[in-house]
Every structure is written in C-alpha cells, then in structure tokens.
Design a protein around this motif. Sequence first.
Motif, mmCIF file in Angstrom:
data_model
loop_
_atom_site.group_PDB
_atom_site.id
_atom_site.type_symbol
_atom_site.label_atom_id
_atom_site.label_comp_id
_atom_site.label_asym_id
_atom_site.label_seq_id
_atom_site.Cartn_x
_atom_site.Cartn_y
_atom_site.Cartn_z
ATOM 1 N N GLU A 33 -28.716 35.221 7.535
ATOM 2 C CA GLU A 33 -29.191 34.069 7.999
ATOM 3 C C GLU A 33 -26.995 33.365 8.603
ATOM 4 O OE1 GLU A 33 -29.061 35.871 5.214
ATOM 5 O OE2 GLU A 33 -29.840 35.580 3.261
ATOM 6 N N TYR A 34 -26.537 33.736 9.046
ATOM 7 C CA TYR A 34 -25.607 32.633 9.640
ATOM 8 C C TYR A 34 -25.328 33.470 11.127
ATOM 9 C CZ TYR A 34 -20.655 30.455 9.479
ATOM 10 O OH TYR A 34 -20.161 29.571 9.917
ATOM 11 N N TYR A 35 -26.354 32.491 10.794
ATOM 12 C CA TYR A 35 -26.482 32.276 12.694
ATOM 13 C C TYR A 35 -25.429 31.719 13.699
ATOM 14 C CZ TYR A 35 -27.247 27.405 12.165
ATOM 15 O OH TYR A 35 -26.659 26.880 11.760
ATOM 16 N N ILE A 83 -16.906 20.953 3.254
ATOM 17 C CA ILE A 83 -18.383 20.190 4.197
ATOM 18 C C ILE A 83 -17.847 21.285 5.391
ATOM 19 C CG2 ILE A 83 -18.342 18.351 3.252
ATOM 20 C CD1 ILE A 83 -16.928 17.390 5.868
ATOM 21 N N SER A 84 -19.536 20.984 6.201
ATOM 22 C CA SER A 84 -19.721 22.008 6.990
ATOM 23 C C SER A 84 -20.283 21.020 8.350
ATOM 24 C CB SER A 84 -20.410 23.316 7.337
ATOM 25 O OG SER A 84 -20.666 23.692 8.384
ATOM 26 N N ARG A 85 -19.212 20.593 8.917
ATOM 27 C CA ARG A 85 -20.665 18.832 9.884
ATOM 28 C C ARG A 85 -21.275 19.605 11.337
ATOM 29 N NH1 ARG A 85 -16.449 15.333 12.042
ATOM 30 N NH2 ARG A 85 -18.192 13.996 12.320
ATOM 31 N N ALA A 102 -28.168 29.354 6.067
ATOM 32 C CA ALA A 102 -26.727 29.971 6.057
ATOM 33 C C ALA A 102 -25.981 29.910 5.258
ATOM 34 C CB ALA A 102 -26.570 29.383 7.720
ATOM 35 N N TYR A 103 -26.058 28.680 4.180
ATOM 36 C CA TYR A 103 -25.047 28.082 3.303
ATOM 37 C C TYR A 103 -25.593 29.143 1.749
ATOM 38 C CZ TYR A 103 -22.636 26.453 7.429
ATOM 39 O OH TYR A 103 -21.801 26.377 8.448
ATOM 40 N N ALA A 104 -27.014 29.358 1.656
ATOM 41 C CA ALA A 104 -26.913 29.423 0.555
ATOM 42 C C ALA A 104 -27.717 30.958 0.854
ATOM 43 C CB ALA A 104 -28.157 28.921 -0.358
HETATM 44 C C1 AVI Z 1 -15.194 28.547 8.996
HETATM 45 N N1 AVI Z 1 -16.441 27.821 9.055
HETATM 46 C C2 AVI Z 1 -16.733 27.075 10.462
HETATM 47 C C3 AVI Z 1 -17.553 27.988 8.118
HETATM 48 C C4 AVI Z 1 -18.345 27.125 8.431
HETATM 49 O O1 AVI Z 1 -20.249 27.652 8.619
HETATM 50 O O2 AVI Z 1 -18.606 25.805 8.322
HETATM 51 C C5 AVI Z 1 -16.674 28.244 6.934
HETATM 52 C C6 AVI Z 1 -17.946 28.427 5.866
HETATM 53 N N2 AVI Z 1 -18.586 28.244 4.949
HETATM 54 C C7 AVI Z 1 -19.365 28.834 4.413
HETATM 55 N N3 AVI Z 1 -19.741 29.481 5.268
HETATM 56 C C8 AVI Z 1 -19.107 29.740 6.056
#
Ligand code: AVI
Length: 302
Positions: free
Chosen positions: A33-35, A261-263, A183-185
């Motif tokens: 999920e974390y692309y 936060i992740s902008r 990506a965050y869950a």
């Molecule tokens: C490091 N940073 C860019 C990650 C993001 O996607 O914001 C940190 C992260 N937090 C949860 N998942 C990943």
Amino acid sequence: MRTLLDQPRWLEAYHLYDDRGSELFERICELPEYYLTRTEETILERAAGQIIAAAPVQCIVELGAGSAKKTTHLLMAQIQQRKTGIFAPIDVSLPGLILSRDFNRAHLPQIQFHGLHARYEDGFASIDKTLPTLFVFLGSTIGNFNPSSFVRFFSQLSEAMGPDDYLLLGADRVKNVNVLERAYADSQGLTAKFILNVFSHINRLLESNFDLAKMRYHSWYNPEWQQIEMYGVSTTSQEICFPSFNTSLRWEKNDRILVEISRKFDPERLQQQLRFFNLNPVQHFTDSNEWFSLLLLKKAGR
Ligand code: AVI
C-alpha cells in the motif's frame, strides 16, 4: 512535549524515530500500500543520468539519508559522467550511515565518503559553500513538516547553499483519496504500530504512563489542508502523569493526539513557493501515474 498541552494536542514527529520506530518505518516502505518509496525509486532510476547532467556538481549531500539506497542511482550516474565525486550523507541514525559507508567502500570506490552523524539542520554549518553541491532530500519528508518548520527548514537550507548548488527534492502529490488513505492504514497494521510506538518512546524519555492498550490509531486525509493526519485516540478516560515535570493531563475517551501529518503537494505550487527561498525550478520528473514528483531546483545567485 509541551505540545501535549496545546489544543488540539500534538507531538513533534521526530520522536517517532527511536530504534523500534526506525525499524517499523523500514518495513512500512516495503508495504504494497505504501507506494511512495517504490515510486520515487522508479523515477530516480530512470532520471539519475539527466539529473546529474543538469547539475554539474562535485559533491552530493543527502539530508536524512538513512541507508541511502536510492541515492546509489545518482552516485553511479556521477561516476559515469565525472569519474569521481564526494558523497556526504547526514543522518541521526548511525546504523544507517555505517551501512551506507560499507556499501560505498565495496561498490563505489570512486566516490569519497564523508558521513555526518547529526540532525541535518545541525549538519548545515559544516558544509563547504565553495564546492558545487547537489543537496538531496528524498522520501517526501517535507510532508512531515508543519508550516512553521517548513519555512525554518528551507530558510536554513537555502542559507547553507552556495551559488552553484542544486536541490533534488522528493514530494508526494495530491491524488485519489483512497490511494492516500490506504497508504497510511495498511492491512498489516504496521503504520498503527509505528504511530503508537511514539508513546512508548515518550514513556521512556519522560517516565510517563501512556498505555498502548488504552489507545487506538486513527488516520484520515484532510482535504482542506491536503494532508494525511495520524492520531493516537484514547479508548477510555485516563490520567497521564509526567513525574519529571510534576504535572499530568486528563486524556478523555475519544480525545486524540496528532502524532504526525503527511502533507501532499501540487508540484507547480510547491515550485512557486520555493522561489521565496531563492530556489528556482530546473526540471521536474514524475512517474506514469503522476503520483510522486522529484523536483530539481537551483539556488538563485548567478
Ligand atoms: C517519512 N515520511 C515521509 C513518511 C510519510 O509518508 O509521511 C512517514 C510515515 N508515516 C506513516 N507512514 C509513513
């Protein structure tokens, strides 16, 4: 930690990266999920030659480098085009720097390695302004800055840069909400563990009594602020004590603490914003989905 008494309550994101947090983050980067990590690496792999050709530098400084795996593409292009160079990663994590040094020695002997074990803001002071340098800040870490730390970071970075210097910046883009929220869950719950681990870290630092069994993770995409917000939410009414400060707070059921936060960015707008810090756009690289951007910028001056 004083931010815990603000309303709404929040925490500085760098507390996330104790040893366990750093290990969890490495695992998040591998999640389907974390692309972000994968997509950025694909762009770098394809564009490294063009980036190095556009930025005639002798030195590459990477901020918050970790094990600097992705940067290898740039170092290889540097060797191909200029035969030699200097690599100066700056990171607070010593294991990451050691991995990177050993990899360099074994595979990139043409590159001189000068690792700096420091917070990158502190590392700026030791940078040689006369050496043409490409600063590299990957992974969309700028997304974790709130508006005031964003301004502080780019002011300090721009100040540290010389007139022949460039910046390569990774920025995750605004996109479909479902893709962002997934990506965050993630289904394995690694992001939840990563976010809630910050409370164990704080307990160790402050001898406080946050109880991970009495909280849950919640995240959502805030469309107005164009950011993912990640919270610890109390599942019961509880008292959190901070004996070293002789104070405590009541954490009521369903009250939340903003941990990170992740902008997400619009690359055109980000480029315009960076002009205020004397950083002018040179080239923009993206992937086929236009999910992630790598921006090459040059310090104004000549
Ligand atoms: C490091 N940073 C860019 C990650 C993001 O996607 O914001 C940190 C992260 N937090 C949860 N998942 C990943």
